[in-house]
Design a protein around this motif. Structure first.
Motif, mmCIF file in Angstrom:
data_model
loop_
_atom_site.group_PDB
_atom_site.id
_atom_site.type_symbol
_atom_site.label_atom_id
_atom_site.label_comp_id
_atom_site.label_asym_id
_atom_site.label_seq_id
_atom_site.Cartn_x
_atom_site.Cartn_y
_atom_site.Cartn_z
ATOM 1 N N PRO A 14 10.086 15.510 13.011
ATOM 2 C CA PRO A 14 8.936 14.709 13.436
ATOM 3 C C PRO A 14 8.643 13.579 12.460
ATOM 4 O O PRO A 14 8.768 13.733 11.240
ATOM 5 N N ALA A 15 8.251 12.438 13.013
ATOM 6 C CA ALA A 15 8.010 11.249 12.193
ATOM 7 C C ALA A 15 6.941 11.488 11.132
ATOM 8 O O ALA A 15 6.960 10.853 10.071
ATOM 9 N N ALA A 16 6.043 12.422 11.377
ATOM 10 C CA ALA A 16 4.927 12.650 10.457
ATOM 11 C C ALA A 16 5.379 13.120 9.074
ATOM 12 O O ALA A 16 4.652 12.947 8.096
ATOM 13 N N ILE A 17 6.581 13.713 8.972
ATOM 14 C CA ILE A 17 7.017 14.226 7.670
ATOM 15 C C ILE A 17 8.107 13.362 7.042
ATOM 16 O O ILE A 17 8.796 13.803 6.121
ATOM 17 N N ILE A 18 8.240 12.134 7.506
ATOM 18 C CA ILE A 18 9.302 11.272 6.969
ATOM 19 C C ILE A 18 9.157 11.068 5.465
ATOM 20 O O ILE A 18 10.149 10.995 4.739
ATOM 21 N N GLU A 19 7.934 10.994 4.974
ATOM 22 C CA GLU A 19 7.701 10.805 3.543
ATOM 23 C C GLU A 19 8.270 11.975 2.745
ATOM 24 O O GLU A 19 8.888 11.792 1.694
ATOM 25 N N ASP A 20 8.050 13.202 3.239
ATOM 26 C CA ASP A 20 8.524 14.403 2.546
ATOM 27 C C ASP A 20 10.045 14.454 2.497
ATOM 28 O O ASP A 20 10.622 15.050 1.587
ATOM 29 N N ILE A 21 10.695 13.859 3.479
ATOM 30 C CA ILE A 21 12.159 13.847 3.522
ATOM 31 C C ILE A 21 12.716 12.734 2.641
ATOM 32 O O ILE A 21 13.632 12.944 1.847
ATOM 33 N N GLY A 30 17.848 8.360 -6.199
ATOM 34 C CA GLY A 30 18.877 7.348 -5.996
ATOM 35 C C GLY A 30 19.886 7.713 -4.940
ATOM 36 O O GLY A 30 21.027 7.234 -4.970
ATOM 37 N N LYS A 31 19.464 8.542 -3.979
ATOM 38 C CA LYS A 31 20.374 8.990 -2.934
ATOM 39 C C LYS A 31 20.005 8.351 -1.599
ATOM 40 O O LYS A 31 19.103 7.516 -1.521
ATOM 41 N N ALA A 32 20.735 8.725 -0.555
ATOM 42 C CA ALA A 32 20.594 8.064 0.742
ATOM 43 C C ALA A 32 19.879 8.949 1.754
ATOM 44 O O ALA A 32 19.971 10.182 1.707
ATOM 45 N N VAL A 33 19.196 8.291 2.675
ATOM 46 C CA VAL A 33 18.553 8.972 3.799
ATOM 47 C C VAL A 33 18.910 8.223 5.071
ATOM 48 O O VAL A 33 18.786 6.992 5.133
ATOM 49 N N MET A 34 19.373 8.952 6.077
ATOM 50 C CA MET A 34 19.608 8.370 7.392
ATOM 51 C C MET A 34 18.392 8.696 8.242
ATOM 52 O O MET A 34 18.077 9.868 8.487
ATOM 53 N N VAL A 35 17.697 7.661 8.691
ATOM 54 C CA VAL A 35 16.407 7.824 9.358
ATOM 55 C C VAL A 35 16.532 7.561 10.852
ATOM 56 O O VAL A 35 16.922 6.469 11.266
ATOM 57 N N LEU A 36 16.194 8.568 11.655
ATOM 58 C CA LEU A 36 16.163 8.401 13.105
ATOM 59 C C LEU A 36 14.783 7.956 13.573
ATOM 60 O O LEU A 36 14.661 7.176 14.504
ATOM 61 N N SER A 37 13.736 8.497 12.934
ATOM 62 C CA SER A 37 12.367 8.114 13.286
ATOM 63 C C SER A 37 12.017 6.811 12.591
ATOM 64 O O SER A 37 11.059 6.729 11.810
ATOM 65 N N CYS A 38 12.807 5.763 12.883
ATOM 66 C CA CYS A 38 12.665 4.533 12.099
ATOM 67 C C CYS A 38 11.357 3.811 12.379
ATOM 68 O O CYS A 38 10.937 2.959 11.595
ATOM 69 N N GLY A 39 10.680 4.146 13.488
ATOM 70 C CA GLY A 39 9.355 3.581 13.718
ATOM 71 C C GLY A 39 8.387 3.957 12.609
ATOM 72 O O GLY A 39 7.459 3.206 12.298
ATOM 73 N N ALA A 40 8.627 5.120 11.982
ATOM 74 C CA ALA A 40 7.756 5.563 10.893
ATOM 75 C C ALA A 40 7.969 4.761 9.622
ATOM 76 O O ALA A 40 7.164 4.840 8.686
ATOM 77 N N LEU A 41 9.048 3.977 9.558
ATOM 78 C CA LEU A 41 9.272 3.128 8.387
ATOM 79 C C LEU A 41 8.365 1.901 8.391
ATOM 80 O O LEU A 41 8.047 1.353 7.335
ATOM 81 N N LEU A 42 7.964 1.458 9.586
ATOM 82 C CA LEU A 42 7.222 0.197 9.678
ATOM 83 C C LEU A 42 5.914 0.218 8.888
ATOM 84 O O LEU A 42 5.618 -0.752 8.192
ATOM 85 N N PRO A 43 5.115 1.296 8.962
ATOM 86 C CA PRO A 43 3.888 1.299 8.156
ATOM 87 C C PRO A 43 4.107 1.821 6.731
ATOM 88 O O PRO A 43 3.146 2.011 5.995
ATOM 89 N N ARG A 44 5.370 2.047 6.340
ATOM 90 C CA ARG A 44 5.660 2.610 5.020
ATOM 91 C C ARG A 44 6.664 1.737 4.260
ATOM 92 O O ARG A 44 7.730 2.211 3.861
ATOM 93 N N PRO A 45 6.332 0.479 4.014
ATOM 94 C CA PRO A 45 7.264 -0.399 3.276
ATOM 95 C C PRO A 45 7.516 0.086 1.862
ATOM 96 O O PRO A 45 8.521 -0.306 1.246
ATOM 97 N N HIS A 46 6.636 0.945 1.349
ATOM 98 C CA HIS A 46 6.840 1.439 -0.017
ATOM 99 C C HIS A 46 8.102 2.290 -0.134
ATOM 100 O O HIS A 46 8.664 2.414 -1.222
ATOM 101 N N LEU A 47 8.575 2.857 0.987
ATOM 102 C CA LEU A 47 9.814 3.636 0.923
ATOM 103 C C LEU A 47 11.007 2.731 0.641
ATOM 104 O O LEU A 47 11.926 3.102 -0.096
ATOM 105 N N LEU A 48 10.993 1.542 1.207
ATOM 106 C CA LEU A 48 12.055 0.564 0.919
ATOM 107 C C LEU A 48 11.997 0.141 -0.544
ATOM 108 O O LEU A 48 13.035 0.012 -1.208
ATOM 109 N N GLU A 49 10.787 -0.052 -1.066
ATOM 110 C CA GLU A 49 10.639 -0.414 -2.477
ATOM 111 C C GLU A 49 11.138 0.701 -3.369
ATOM 112 O O GLU A 49 11.759 0.459 -4.409
ATOM 113 N N LEU A 50 10.870 1.937 -2.958
ATOM 114 C CA LEU A 50 11.326 3.098 -3.730
ATOM 115 C C LEU A 50 12.853 3.134 -3.765
ATOM 116 O O LEU A 50 13.456 3.430 -4.810
#
Length: 268
Positions: free
Chosen positions: A73-80, A88-108
């Motif tokens: 579920p998109a609600a736990i994308i932060e925890d993943i 410094g590892k990779a994440v493949m994100v399917l719930s990519c709509g959840a990335l839009l309000p979380r630009p800090h993950l890209l910065e991280l």
């Protein structure tokens, strides 16, 4: 090269297919671990399939895997994402709509040398859109038609009192930006978010969503106007056991994983 170790977050329709395939053997890839909100059900699945895969908490993925695949579920994308990106590892994100309000993950990811990968998923043509975005794109519009059951329960419908029960003709249930669509239909139109990330962003990418009792597949059409090309692409996806998700999504994830360590990579 050593195998790329894969962790699976969520053992729903996509996660189960991926676990079966990786367990059967995919050159260059190894199933490292998994996590699920229902541990007992997940363990029953793994045992029934003969998959020797440890179930671990999400924050332990970084100790076991090189890449985590988000099938949850998109609600736990932060925890993943956060623990993997901090390592410094990779994440493949399917719930990519959840990335839009979380630009800090890209910065991280930038700060720690991590990587966020969005697979093509249920939509074709992202290569063409990404290529056109190297020039100038003036407009991107997407039209999605889904069986009503595939949209039922979406937050936008509940918030606006829109019913998709008992329809005998197509009903337009949303028209607006990809950003608003991703917020209102988090389990249904991640394709719109992926399209916007490949092209001109979530505020300029427009989408119409139809609940259509006449269709049995999840149908998407995109139209792009750019200085390099004008193109229109359509796809009809067969739903998986989860009507919100097409079967091709899991196959897209597998194709993207294969590409990570392949000697030949086809596509932009």
């Amino acid at each position: 090269m050593p195998d790329i170790r894969v962790a699976i977050a969520g053992l729903g329709a996509i996660g189960r297919m991926l676990a079966r395939t990786l367990n059967a053997g995919v050159p260059g890839l190894a199933l490292a671990c998994a996590a699920s909100g229902d541990r007992a059900k997940a363990q029953h699945f793994l045992d029934a399939e003969g998959i020797a895969c440890p179930l671990v908490p999400l924050d332990e993925f970084r100790a076991h895997a090189d890449i985590a695949v988000e099938c949850a579920p998109a609600a736990i994308i932060e925890d993943i994402c956060r623990p993997m990106l901090e390592a410094g590892k990779a994440v493949m994100v399917l719930s990519c709509g959840a990335l839009l309000p979380r630009p800090h993950l890209l910065e991280l990811a930038k700060e720690n040398g991590g990587r966020i990968i969005v697979p093509t998923g249920a939509l074709l043509g992202l290569d063409a859109v990404a290529a056109a975005a190297e020039g100038e794109i003036s407009a991107v519009r997407m039209t999605t038609r889904k069986p009503p059951a595939g949209l039922k329960g979406a937050p936008y419908l509940e918030q606006h009192g829109i019913s998709v029960d008992g329809l005998n003709e197509a009903k337009l249930v949303f028209s607006g930006s990809a950003r608003d669509a991703a917020a209102g239909f988090p389990a249904n139109v991640n394709v719109a978010a992926a399209l916007s990330l490949a092209g001109i962003g979530p505020d300029r990418t427009m989408i119409d969503i139809w609940a259509d009792p006449a269709v049995t597949r999840n149908c998407h059409t995109i139209e792009v106007e750019a200085d390099s090309a004008r193109f229109s692409l359509s796809i009809e996806n067969v739903p998986s056991e989860n009507p919100k998700t097409g079967r091709i999504v899991a196959l897209s994830v597998l194709a993207a994983l294969r590409k990570l360590g392949a000697p030949l990579a086809v596509g932009t």
